[in-house]
Scaffold this active site. Structure first.
Site, PDB file in Angstrom:
ATOM      1  N   GLY A 240      42.726  40.857  39.366  1.00 39.66           N
ATOM      2  CA  GLY A 240      43.301  39.799  40.198  1.00 39.66           C
ATOM      3  C   GLY A 240      42.596  38.477  39.980  1.00 39.66           C
ATOM      4  O   GLY A 240      41.996  38.232  38.928  1.00 39.66           O
ATOM      5  N   SER A 241      42.638  37.634  40.982  1.00 41.85           N
ATOM      6  CA  SER A 241      42.072  36.298  40.881  1.00 41.85           C
ATOM      7  C   SER A 241      40.552  36.333  41.022  1.00 41.85           C
ATOM      8  O   SER A 241      39.972  37.295  41.531  1.00 41.85           O
ATOM      9  CB  SER A 241      42.655  35.404  41.977  1.00 41.85           C
ATOM     10  OG  SER A 241      42.212  35.834  43.257  1.00 41.85           O
ATOM     11  N   GLY A 245      38.181  38.624  43.410  1.00 38.18           N
ATOM     12  CA  GLY A 245      37.076  39.370  42.830  1.00 38.18           C
ATOM     13  C   GLY A 245      35.747  39.067  43.486  1.00 38.18           C
ATOM     14  O   GLY A 245      34.901  39.961  43.633  1.00 38.18           O
ATOM     15  N   GLU A 262      38.310  42.680  36.682  1.00 32.24           N
ATOM     16  CA  GLU A 262      39.112  42.017  35.651  1.00 32.24           C
ATOM     17  C   GLU A 262      39.806  40.842  36.320  1.00 32.24           C
ATOM     18  O   GLU A 262      40.850  40.989  36.953  1.00 32.24           O
ATOM     19  CB  GLU A 262      40.141  42.989  35.052  1.00 32.24           C
ATOM     20  CG  GLU A 262      39.541  44.237  34.435  1.00 32.24           C
ATOM     21  CD  GLU A 262      38.823  43.970  33.126  1.00 32.24           C
ATOM     22  OE1 GLU A 262      38.893  42.817  32.632  1.00 32.24           O
ATOM     23  OE2 GLU A 262      38.210  44.902  32.595  1.00 32.24           O
ATOM     24  N   CYS A 296      46.835  37.834  32.222  1.00 30.16           N
ATOM     25  CA  CYS A 296      45.444  37.388  32.309  1.00 30.16           C
ATOM     26  C   CYS A 296      44.947  36.922  30.948  1.00 30.16           C
ATOM     27  O   CYS A 296      43.973  36.173  30.863  1.00 30.16           O
ATOM     28  CB  CYS A 296      44.553  38.485  32.873  1.00 30.16           C
ATOM     29  SG  CYS A 296      44.745  40.072  32.062  1.00 30.16           S
TER      30      CYS A 296
END
Length: 556
Positions: A240-241, A245, A262, A296
């Site tokens: 995610g963002s 994170g 990630e 991503c």
């Protein structure tokens, strides 16, 4: 086959329970799933309550106690069967990915293929969970290390890869002896329900506890917070963002848990004067426009030497003008919609900030509002813009098809290779390919010709690395010195670095992940499996003596 038939084949009903750990449940608020293609309601999910989450987590923990004792190759057989079930469902599940997420059908099926590939990889891995043997300094002692199952792995996935990221984690975790507890994105809950139903069927057919593939669909503010704070979950793998994170990292670290993070990418491609511009154009186009810029690994920044900037920009504008945008279910479409209206608003705000900071749009960046062609309201034209690396908007990652063109170096004569003649020298004065004399004049690093001006490239690498994120990167060059410098310790600071291919489209055989604010986690191939296990060092004394290490003598 129409949408309803596909949903029915995948076990998706009008209203679906959002929790699973051997049995389905869901007594919370209803979550509606709308297709970004045209706004159609695809189905509803009853989210889990906090109490239901607690029961599901307890049931997954119970499944771990049994699953960890199953021999790894036997666990691999279950994953092999899961891969085969996904093969059978590839077309239908791929279409559901397109319907619920909006990526084109080729990418939807490609994502399911990633699931199949990682199951194949994990099945083979189940016989290769190797430890090491070490020589002890003490006579009559044997020392080695081994790997044990870790526990229940929490998997938090994002909307842009609604099925593959789960499989990356679930397949590896399963062969390592770990159940997974999956919290998918609320934007793509039906994909998660469909995958879990496939996994449940495989487990029941093989006599395995289906709770090894558990599911919780619910709000991040409740279910998500429960998951990351749960001491029964020794590891959280989250995609995610960077903002998300950071929260997960802090909470999990506070209970001494592990994370595989990630997060954001902000990926760049460097193009040098020696590059094959046709090849670079194709790679940049896919990297920046594929999945509507919602990967991503999407290409966000193009760092191009001033000598070839205009030619490459012209090529890209022409390519962008020809991109078919529309319904991703229709053959020939290359770019579908953004996931929702908020994503569109974020893109428009980013373009406005770009202009405020002094940037200039070269092409695109507009809403596409014709309701006949773009009924869902989430369609945009991909944007190419001139920018500087230090702009605050460039430092942030906007999850949309915006490509920032950032020049480096001074103009110089570019002597590029002719692709029709094969690989040729990309500079004057350099050795001809196959020249036995290996002639190379002193002008090899002359900044006025097309050779490898390494101080020039140093500037490009500084720009490349000058963002907080560090996931994927690439350089387009035909010069060995440039390529090797980019891949060296003073080159790209990303977890993925490529030469003459783009930033997007990683294979499952390599470990996937990045550095800095990307989180440092690794998933998928190579030795990423080690993150799902606990390492144990063992020493065996097969004598009647008790020598101590470091020559220590204790006692008389």
């Amino acid at each position: 086959m129409n949408t309803r038939d596909i949903l029915a084949k995948l076990g998706i009903e009008g209203v679906n329970p959002g929790g699973f750990a051997g049995e389905w449940c869901g007594g919370g608020e209803t979550l509606d799933s709308f297709s970004p293609i045209d706004g159609t309601l695809l189905g509803r999910v009853r989210q889990v309550t906090p109490a239901e989450y607690d029961r599901i987590a307890a049931r997954a923990q119970e499944a771990f106690l049994t699953w960890r004792t199953v021999p790894a190759p036997v666990r691999g057989e279950t994953v092999r069967r899961l891969g085969n079930a996904l093969r059978d469902a590839k077309a239908d599940l791929g279409r559901l990915v397109t319907l619920e997420m909006g990526k084109i059908t080729a990418e939807g099926e490609g994502e399911v293929q990633e699931m199949i590939d990682i199951c194949d990889f994990a099945c083979g891995l189940s016989r290769q969970l190797y430890g090491l043997s070490m020589h002890s300094e003490r006579p009559g002692h044997r020392m080695y290390e081994q790997w044990h199952p870790l526990g229940v792995v929490g998997v938090i996935s994002a909307f842009n890869f609604p099925v593959a990221v789960w499989a990356w984690n679930a397949a590896l975790a399963a062969v390592c002896g770990d159940p997974t507890l999956w919290k998918p994105s609320s934007q793509t809950p039906l994909c998660a329900v469909a995958c879990t139903k496939i996994a449940e069927r495989v487990c029941r057919e093989t006599g395995v506890d289906p709770a090894i593939f558990s599911l919780v669909i619910g709000p991040g503010s409740t279910v998500g917070e429960q998951l990351i704070a749960d001491r029964r979950i020794p590891q959280i793998s989250a995609t995610g963002s960077c903002r998300m994170g950071k929260r997960i990292g802090e909470v999990v670290a506070s209970r001494f848990g592990r994370t595989i993070l990630e997060l954001g990418g902000n990926n760049a491609i460097i193009v040098t004067p020696s590059a094959d511009l046709e090849l670079a154009t194709r790679a940049i186009l896919f990297g920046a426009v594929g999945t509507a810029g919602q990967r991503c690994t999407s290409t966000r920044r193009l760092i191009v030497q001033e000598s070839v900037r205009q030619e490459l920009t012209d090529r890209l504008v022409a390519a962008y003008q020809s991109v078919p945008i529309g319904n991703p279910l229709e053959q020939g479409t290359l770019m579908g919609p953004l996931i929702n209206q908020k994503a569109v608003e974020d893109m428009m705000k980013a373009i406005a900030r770009l202009k405020e900071e002094g940037g200039r749009v070269l092409f695109g960046g507009e809403r596409l509002s014709d309701p006949r062609k773009y009924p869902g309201g989430g369609y945009v034209s991909p944007c190419i813009a001139e920018a500087r690396n230090e702009y605050s908007i460039v430092q942030d990652e906007t999850f949309a098809p915006i490509l920032y063109v950032i020049p480096y170096g001074e103009p110089r004569t570019s002597v590029r290779a002719d692709p029709s003649r094969g690989l040729q020298p990309a500079r004057t004065g350099g050795p001809e390919i196959g020249d036995p004399a290996g002639r190379c004049g002193p002008e090899i690093c002359d900044p006025n010709i097309g050779g490898p001006n390494l101080s020039d490239l140093d500037e490009a690498i500084r720009l490349h690395n000058g963002v907080p994120q560090g996931l994927s990167s690439a350089i387009f060059t035909r010069d060995l010195l440039e390529a090797e410098m980019f891949l060296s310790a003073v080159g790209s600071d990303c977890g993925i670095a490529n030469v003459n291919i783009g930033t997007s489209g990683a294979e499952i055989g390599g470990a996937f992940g990045g550095e800095k604010e990307t989180g440092g986690g690794r998933e998928s191939g190579s030795d990423a499996w080690k993150a799902y296990m606990r390492r144990q060092t063992n020493t065996i004394n097969y004598t009647t003596q008790l020598p101590l290490a470091q020559g220590i003598r204790f006692g008389a």
